[in-house]
Design a protein around this motif. Structure first.
Motif, short mmCIF file in Angstrom:
data_model
loop_
_atom_site.label_atom_id
_atom_site.label_comp_id
_atom_site.label_asym_id
_atom_site.label_seq_id
_atom_site.Cartn_x
_atom_site.Cartn_y
_atom_site.Cartn_z
N THR A 11 2.56 -4.60 1.12
CA THR A 11 1.72 -5.71 0.66
C THR A 11 0.37 -5.70 1.37
OG1 THR A 11 3.64 -7.08 0.13
CG2 THR A 11 1.54 -8.22 0.49
N ARG A 12 0.40 -5.50 2.70
CA ARG A 12 -0.85 -5.44 3.45
C ARG A 12 -1.68 -4.22 3.05
NH1 ARG A 12 2.64 -7.64 7.53
NH2 ARG A 12 3.31 -5.55 8.16
N ALA A 13 -1.01 -3.09 2.81
CA ALA A 13 -1.73 -1.88 2.42
C ALA A 13 -2.39 -2.06 1.07
CB ALA A 13 -0.77 -0.70 2.40
N LEU A 14 -1.70 -2.70 0.14
CA LEU A 14 -2.29 -2.90 -1.19
C LEU A 14 -3.49 -3.83 -1.12
CD1 LEU A 14 -2.12 -2.33 -4.21
CD2 LEU A 14 -0.53 -4.26 -4.43
N ALA A 111 -5.61 3.21 2.76
CA ALA A 111 -4.61 2.15 2.72
C ALA A 111 -3.22 2.68 3.03
CB ALA A 111 -4.63 1.48 1.35
N ALA A 112 -2.90 3.89 2.53
CA ALA A 112 -1.60 4.48 2.83
C ALA A 112 -1.46 4.76 4.33
CB ALA A 112 -1.41 5.77 2.03
N LEU A 113 -2.54 5.22 4.95
CA LEU A 113 -2.50 5.47 6.39
C LEU A 113 -2.33 4.18 7.17
CD1 LEU A 113 -2.61 7.28 8.81
CD2 LEU A 113 -5.10 7.43 8.55
N ALA A 114 -3.00 3.13 6.74
CA ALA A 114 -2.85 1.83 7.40
C ALA A 114 -1.40 1.34 7.28
CB ALA A 114 -3.81 0.81 6.81
N GLY A 115 -0.82 1.52 6.08
CA GLY A 115 0.57 1.11 5.88
C GLY A 115 1.54 1.93 6.71
N PRO A 390 0.06 0.53 -6.70
CA PRO A 390 1.34 0.15 -6.08
C PRO A 390 2.30 1.32 -5.93
CG PRO A 390 0.66 -1.49 -7.69
CD PRO A 390 -0.26 -0.32 -7.87
N ARG A 391 2.45 2.13 -6.97
CA ARG A 391 3.39 3.27 -6.89
C ARG A 391 2.87 4.36 -5.97
NH1 ARG A 391 3.93 1.45 -12.23
NH2 ARG A 391 6.09 1.14 -12.91
N ALA A 392 1.58 4.69 -6.10
CA ALA A 392 1.02 5.76 -5.27
C ALA A 392 1.00 5.36 -3.80
CB ALA A 392 -0.38 6.11 -5.75
N LEU A 393 0.70 4.11 -3.52
CA LEU A 393 0.69 3.65 -2.13
C LEU A 393 2.08 3.71 -1.52
CD1 LEU A 393 -1.65 0.55 -1.71
CD2 LEU A 393 -1.67 2.67 -0.41
N ALA A 394 3.09 3.27 -2.26
CA ALA A 394 4.44 3.31 -1.73
C ALA A 394 4.83 4.73 -1.36
CB ALA A 394 5.42 2.72 -2.75
N VAL A 401 4.93 8.44 6.86
CA VAL A 401 5.92 8.01 7.85
C VAL A 401 6.97 9.10 8.06
CG1 VAL A 401 7.77 6.35 8.30
CG2 VAL A 401 5.56 5.55 7.46
N VAL A 402 7.46 9.65 6.97
CA VAL A 402 8.47 10.70 7.04
C VAL A 402 7.92 11.93 7.76
CG1 VAL A 402 9.70 12.38 5.62
CG2 VAL A 402 9.81 9.95 5.04
N ALA A 403 6.66 12.29 7.49
CA ALA A 403 6.06 13.47 8.12
C ALA A 403 5.92 13.28 9.63
CB ALA A 403 4.70 13.76 7.49
#
Length: 410
Positions: A11-14, A111-115, A390-394, A401-403
């Protein structure tokens, strides 16, 4: 299959994505974007340093002894008028009055990096060491990564054990794609100045017309790909600008060109750049130019070649956590970027592509095969490029995170 990122982080990343998308800034002007990213990292508990290599942001998070993993995203946007129809579409302009748009996905990467940083900060199980989060300026001009290194990035981070980055592409959202070799080309941008001898358009025989010389250079450059490179090598030579500033009744003194050369092998890139220089000098000599041409390399980016070991580790982790059906391979591309400069200290690079197309857009795209759909969808640098955020960010948060956990496992 697992989803590491909690709903609150997404939610914060989006929210950050929509804010940055609506307020894009060009290379070197990323003041607001850097501030928003730095604030977000600080709220997640990272120590933040700003102003590195321009508007670069560096956040660090220590979690006991272990490797130091740097994860990078970009801050800057492109000089384009957005045509997506999104309710958060950009209406921003640059300091010079040009329309600006996030048409390359840098807002999504950031945004993905922030999340991911928020997720790793709030749940420190499963990884150890130092997480370094970098918001890099001036990627589109291929200046920012080298500028951050020159400005002491490694003094802030300490020695690096790995560098990671991802880039959005028009694959279905939720997918990631790794390369089995080089994934992006190295490039050189050359500024060429042709020095002629100006005069009256009524007396062209008394001049050396730099416009004609520049035109002959453009034509001769078309032979570089077909005659100076192997047909099996992906290469490109492109003249993006040819400028002669004179009225029609005047023969100018000077013409300028801007040329990009790209190849997926450094040795080929060096050879082609020398070929371009030779053509420029030969055409000017044959036309009798009164002075040598000036050829200046104004930008250089290395080949983006992920480390085989890091790729294997991260790809295996993606398959385990995202599912094999969401992980594919990516062929070499003649697009370019500058992330490899961040490996200056010898750290291996991990790099993958992140799908950004939602199911409705994918289904509506013309064509029956994946290749046909890929070629018809708005790609990066299009004014109509609109990721399914929403889908791409998730997927992007999960992939990062996995990496990190795979490379810094506890």
């Amino acid at each position: 299959m697992t989803t590491p990122a909690p709903a609150a982080a997404l939610t914060r990343a989006l929210a950050l994505y929509r804010d940055v998308h609506a307020h894009p800034e060009l290379s070197g002007e990323e003041v607001r974007t850097a501030h928003a990213f730095a604030r977000t990292l600080g709220e997640s508990g990272l120590r933040v340093v700003g102003g590195v290599g321009g508007h670069g942001v560096v956040g660090t998070l220590d979690n006991g002894p272990g490797p130091t993993v740097l994860v990078r995203a970009e801050l800057d946007a492109l000089p384009l008028q957005e045509d997506t129809g999104l309710d958060y579409a950009s209406t921003a302009t640059s300091s010079g009055g040009r329309p600006v748009m996030h048409a390359c996905g840098h807002d999504l990467h950031l945004a993905a990096l922030a999340g991911a940083a928020d997720t790793l900060a709030r749940d420190r199980s499963g990884w150890r060491g130092r997480l370094v989060v970098v918001g890099q300026p001036a990627e589109e001009t291929l200046e920012g990564a080298a500028a951050m290194v020159a400005d002491g990035l490694l003094d802030v981070t300490g020695p690096l054990d790995a560098v990671l980055a991802q880039h959005s592409v028009p694959l279905p959202a939720g997918m990631v794609a790794h390369g089995g070799g080089p994934v992006l080309a190295g490039s050189a941008t050359l500024a060429v100045t042709v020095r002629g001898r100006g005069g009256h358009a009524a007396s062209p025989h008394l001049t050396v017309d730099p416009a004609v010389v520049a035109a002959s250079i453009v034509l001769q450059l078309q032979t570089v790909v077909s005659r100076a490179a192997s047909p099996s090598e992906p290469v490109i030579v492109n003249v993006g600008r040819l400028h002669v500033d004179s009225p029609p009744n005047v023969v100018a003194d000077v013409a300028t060109l801007e040329v990009t050369v790209r190849a997926v092998a450094e040795t080929t890139l060096v050879r082609l750049v020398e070929r371009v220089r030779a053509i420029v000098h030969a055409q000017c000599a044959s036309a009798g130019c009164p002075a040598e041409p000036l050829v200046v390399e104004v930008a250089r980016s290395p080949v983006t070649q992920p480390d085989a070991g890091v790729t294997a580790t991260v790809r295996d982790a993606h398959v385990r956590h995202l599912g094999a059906q969401r992980v594919t391979w990516w062929p070499p591309s003649l697009a370019t970027e500058d992330v490899a400069h961040l490996t200056a200290g010898g750290a291996p690079l991990g790099y993958w592509m992140l799908g950004a197309v939602g199911p409705a857009a994918w289904a509506a795209a013309p064509g029956t095969s994946a290749l046909e759909k890929l070629t018809s969808l708005p790609a990066n640098h299009s004014p109509r490029y609109a990721p399914d955020a929403p889908r791409a960010l998730a997927a992007g948060v999960d992939a990062l995170v996995v990496a990190v956990r795979a490379l810094a496992s506890a």
